[in-house]
Design a protein around this motif. Sequence first.
Motif, PDB file in Angstrom:
ATOM      1  N   PRO A   1      69.844   2.798 -98.513  1.00  0.00           N
ATOM      2  CA  PRO A   1      70.472   1.479 -98.776  1.00  0.00           C
ATOM      3  C   PRO A   1      70.939   0.767 -97.516  1.00  0.00           C
ATOM      4  O   PRO A   1      70.910  -0.465 -97.441  1.00  0.00           O
ATOM      5  CB  PRO A   1      71.656   1.837 -99.687  1.00  0.00           C
ATOM      6  N   GLU A   2      71.341   1.539 -96.499  1.00  0.00           N
ATOM      7  CA  GLU A   2      71.799   0.926 -95.255  1.00  0.00           C
ATOM      8  C   GLU A   2      70.659   0.192 -94.558  1.00  0.00           C
ATOM      9  O   GLU A   2      70.839  -0.918 -94.031  1.00  0.00           O
ATOM     10  CB  GLU A   2      72.385   1.997 -94.336  1.00  0.00           C
ATOM     11  N   PHE A   3      69.469   0.793 -94.561  1.00  0.00           N
ATOM     12  CA  PHE A   3      68.302   0.143 -93.974  1.00  0.00           C
ATOM     13  C   PHE A   3      67.916  -1.092 -94.777  1.00  0.00           C
ATOM     14  O   PHE A   3      67.626  -2.159 -94.217  1.00  0.00           O
ATOM     15  CB  PHE A   3      67.121   1.127 -93.938  1.00  0.00           C
ATOM     16  N   ILE A   4      67.890  -0.945 -96.083  1.00  0.00           N
ATOM     17  CA  ILE A   4      67.481  -2.057 -96.947  1.00  0.00           C
ATOM     18  C   ILE A   4      68.444  -3.234 -96.776  1.00  0.00           C
ATOM     19  O   ILE A   4      68.026  -4.396 -96.640  1.00  0.00           O
ATOM     20  CB  ILE A   4      67.424  -1.596 -98.417  1.00  0.00           C
ATOM     21  N   ASN A   5      69.757  -2.955 -96.733  1.00  0.00           N
ATOM     22  CA  ASN A   5      70.753  -4.007 -96.591  1.00  0.00           C
ATOM     23  C   ASN A   5      70.650  -4.693 -95.227  1.00  0.00           C
ATOM     24  O   ASN A   5      70.712  -5.920 -95.122  1.00  0.00           O
ATOM     25  CB  ASN A   5      72.152  -3.411 -96.776  1.00  0.00           C
ATOM     26  N   ALA A   6      70.426  -3.884 -94.168  1.00  0.00           N
ATOM     27  CA  ALA A   6      70.321  -4.452 -92.818  1.00  0.00           C
ATOM     28  C   ALA A   6      69.104  -5.345 -92.691  1.00  0.00           C
ATOM     29  O   ALA A   6      69.155  -6.430 -92.089  1.00  0.00           O
ATOM     30  CB  ALA A   6      70.276  -3.327 -91.783  1.00  0.00           C
ATOM     31  N   ALA A   7      67.949  -4.883 -93.248  1.00  0.00           N
ATOM     32  CA  ALA A   7      66.727  -5.676 -93.167  1.00  0.00           C
ATOM     33  C   ALA A   7      66.840  -6.932 -94.021  1.00  0.00           C
ATOM     34  O   ALA A   7      66.357  -8.010 -93.639  1.00  0.00           O
ATOM     35  CB  ALA A   7      65.539  -4.829 -93.597  1.00  0.00           C
ATOM     36  N   ALA A   8      67.451  -6.799 -95.189  1.00  0.00           N
ATOM     37  CA  ALA A   8      67.571  -7.955 -96.087  1.00  0.00           C
ATOM     38  C   ALA A   8      68.443  -9.042 -95.474  1.00  0.00           C
ATOM     39  O   ALA A   8      68.161 -10.247 -95.610  1.00  0.00           O
ATOM     40  CB  ALA A   8      68.136  -7.506 -97.437  1.00  0.00           C
TER      41      ALA A   8
ATOM     42  N   ALA B   1      71.201  -2.190 -85.833  1.00  0.00           N
ATOM     43  CA  ALA B   1      71.498  -1.242 -84.758  1.00  0.00           C
ATOM     44  C   ALA B   1      72.152   0.011 -85.312  1.00  0.00           C
ATOM     45  O   ALA B   1      71.832   1.138 -84.893  1.00  0.00           O
ATOM     46  CB  ALA B   1      72.396  -1.899 -83.716  1.00  0.00           C
ATOM     47  N   ASN B   2      73.071  -0.151 -86.266  1.00  0.00           N
ATOM     48  CA  ASN B   2      73.725   1.009 -86.879  1.00  0.00           C
ATOM     49  C   ASN B   2      72.718   1.872 -87.647  1.00  0.00           C
ATOM     50  O   ASN B   2      72.778   3.114 -87.605  1.00  0.00           O
ATOM     51  CB  ASN B   2      74.834   0.552 -87.827  1.00  0.00           C
ATOM     52  N   ALA B   3      71.794   1.198 -88.352  1.00  0.00           N
ATOM     53  CA  ALA B   3      70.783   1.931 -89.112  1.00  0.00           C
ATOM     54  C   ALA B   3      69.871   2.727 -88.183  1.00  0.00           C
ATOM     55  O   ALA B   3      69.511   3.882 -88.464  1.00  0.00           O
ATOM     56  CB  ALA B   3      69.961   0.963 -89.964  1.00  0.00           C
ATOM     57  N   ILE B   4      69.516   2.114 -87.065  1.00  0.00           N
ATOM     58  CA  ILE B   4      68.647   2.788 -86.102  1.00  0.00           C
ATOM     59  C   ILE B   4      69.357   3.992 -85.485  1.00  0.00           C
ATOM     60  O   ILE B   4      68.777   5.073 -85.313  1.00  0.00           O
ATOM     61  CB  ILE B   4      68.179   1.808 -85.015  1.00  0.00           C
ATOM     62  N   THR B   5      70.650   3.812 -85.160  1.00  0.00           N
ATOM     63  CA  THR B   5      71.429   4.915 -84.597  1.00  0.00           C
ATOM     64  C   THR B   5      71.503   6.076 -85.584  1.00  0.00           C
ATOM     65  O   THR B   5      71.379   7.262 -85.208  1.00  0.00           O
ATOM     66  CB  THR B   5      72.845   4.440 -84.246  1.00  0.00           C
ATOM     67  N   LYS B   6      71.683   5.752 -86.860  1.00  0.00           N
ATOM     68  CA  LYS B   6      71.734   6.789 -87.882  1.00  0.00           C
ATOM     69  C   LYS B   6      70.404   7.535 -87.955  1.00  0.00           C
ATOM     70  O   LYS B   6      70.366   8.763 -88.055  1.00  0.00           O
ATOM     71  CB  LYS B   6      72.063   6.155 -89.239  1.00  0.00           C
ATOM     72  N   LEU B   7      69.320   6.785 -87.874  1.00  0.00           N
ATOM     73  CA  LEU B   7      67.998   7.421 -87.941  1.00  0.00           C
ATOM     74  C   LEU B   7      67.765   8.317 -86.728  1.00  0.00           C
ATOM     75  O   LEU B   7      67.245   9.417 -86.843  1.00  0.00           O
ATOM     76  CB  LEU B   7      66.914   6.349 -88.045  1.00  0.00           C
ATOM     77  N   GLU B   8      68.169   7.838 -85.537  1.00  0.00           N
ATOM     78  CA  GLU B   8      68.013   8.628 -84.321  1.00  0.00           C
ATOM     79  C   GLU B   8      68.748   9.952 -84.404  1.00  0.00           C
ATOM     80  O   GLU B   8      68.254  10.989 -83.939  1.00  0.00           O
ATOM     81  CB  GLU B   8      68.525   7.840 -83.107  1.00  0.00           C
ATOM     82  N   ASN B   9      69.911   9.930 -85.013  1.00  0.00           N
ATOM     83  CA  ASN B   9      70.745  11.120 -85.069  1.00  0.00           C
ATOM     84  C   ASN B   9      70.235  12.145 -86.078  1.00  0.00           C
ATOM     85  O   ASN B   9      70.591  13.322 -85.987  1.00  0.00           O
ATOM     86  CB  ASN B   9      72.194  10.739 -85.422  1.00  0.00           C
ATOM     87  N   HIS B  10      69.462  11.698 -87.014  1.00  0.00           N
ATOM     88  CA  HIS B  10      69.030  12.601 -88.080  1.00  0.00           C
ATOM     89  C   HIS B  10      67.528  12.894 -88.080  1.00  0.00           C
ATOM     90  O   HIS B  10      67.059  13.700 -88.892  1.00  0.00           O
ATOM     91  CB  HIS B  10      69.421  12.029 -89.457  1.00  0.00           C
ATOM     92  N   PHE B  11      66.793  12.260 -87.186  1.00  0.00           N
ATOM     93  CA  PHE B  11      65.332  12.451 -87.186  1.00  0.00           C
ATOM     94  C   PHE B  11      64.942  13.251 -85.945  1.00  0.00           C
ATOM     95  O   PHE B  11      65.170  12.804 -84.816  1.00  0.00           O
ATOM     96  CB  PHE B  11      64.621  11.091 -87.183  1.00  0.00           C
TER      97      PHE B  11
END
Length: 314
Positions: free
Chosen positions: A68-75, A83-93
């Motif tokens: 939902p964080e990605f969807i909300n940021a893109a929408a 930027a927050n969504a990307i940071t979250k992805l970096e930390n978990h991928f």
Amino acid sequence: MKQLVSTLAVISMLMVVIAGSGAFLLSKVFIAQSKVDAVAAVAKGVSLTLSEQVNLLNSMLDKMAQDPEFINAAAQNNPDLLANAITKLENHFPGILSIKILLPENKYSINKPNVAMGYADLEMARKTFTNDQLTAIQGDVGPDRHLAIARRIMQNGTAIGVVLAGLNYDFINRILSATTLGKGYIELRQGKLVLASAGKKNDQEEIYNDPINVPNSDWQLYYENSAATSLGEFSLMVGIVLVPALAVALGFVTGYRKLSDILTQDVAWATKAFKDMLTEKPLGAYPIKLSEIRIVVSTLAQFKRAVNEKRLEI
């Protein structure tokens, strides 16, 4: 007789050698094919392992793209949220090198990329708005080469953005390095680009076996059997040809000697019988072994009796 037996022996040996040579060639073909099949089986196992690894990465990115964080940021097209969504992805991928989020308006966010994403990456992302693309290796040789994965950010069945990730692809070399091939060779390619290989290639020529496609990617595994026929295998197959031929030759030699001894003895007894007939001696028992010579002696004895009876009548 010696010439006759020799001729038969030569003919028989040639027939054995011809038949054995055919078996030799067929065995060589079957052995070579079995080795190729063995390498193919290993290549299929490697293909499945690579496919599972790629599928795992695809699934992870796809799941995070539907967060939902990605969807909300893109929408909202909000740079801070992106930027927050990307940071979250970096930390978990695991193995992430660079991330871009592309929006339909051709705007994108970059978060400290460690590798350069070129035109091929952006073209992959553009096509992903329509359909998810196959995972592929992108970039020039060197630190900018990476594994590119693109996944759509969906909202209400519509693609509102694309997550484009560049990842480390060291797992390819690890998987191929851990592969036990013996004397075979496998090679992972993306088009004409050789990504990794295992084993020893037979020569520098093209591999003609049909490649194995790696699911979930644009890769193909080429394979070949680089093992020549070993000395042991060659010796065994030559032995299969020569041993029967030598056995035939030995059989003819032994048979010739045995027949020669029997014939010599029978001729001696037949000669004695002829002498007895000529000297009017009573015929005795002659231990003749060959029935053909025994019939001749018997026929001459009958002829001798018939001649004697004719004389008595006269």
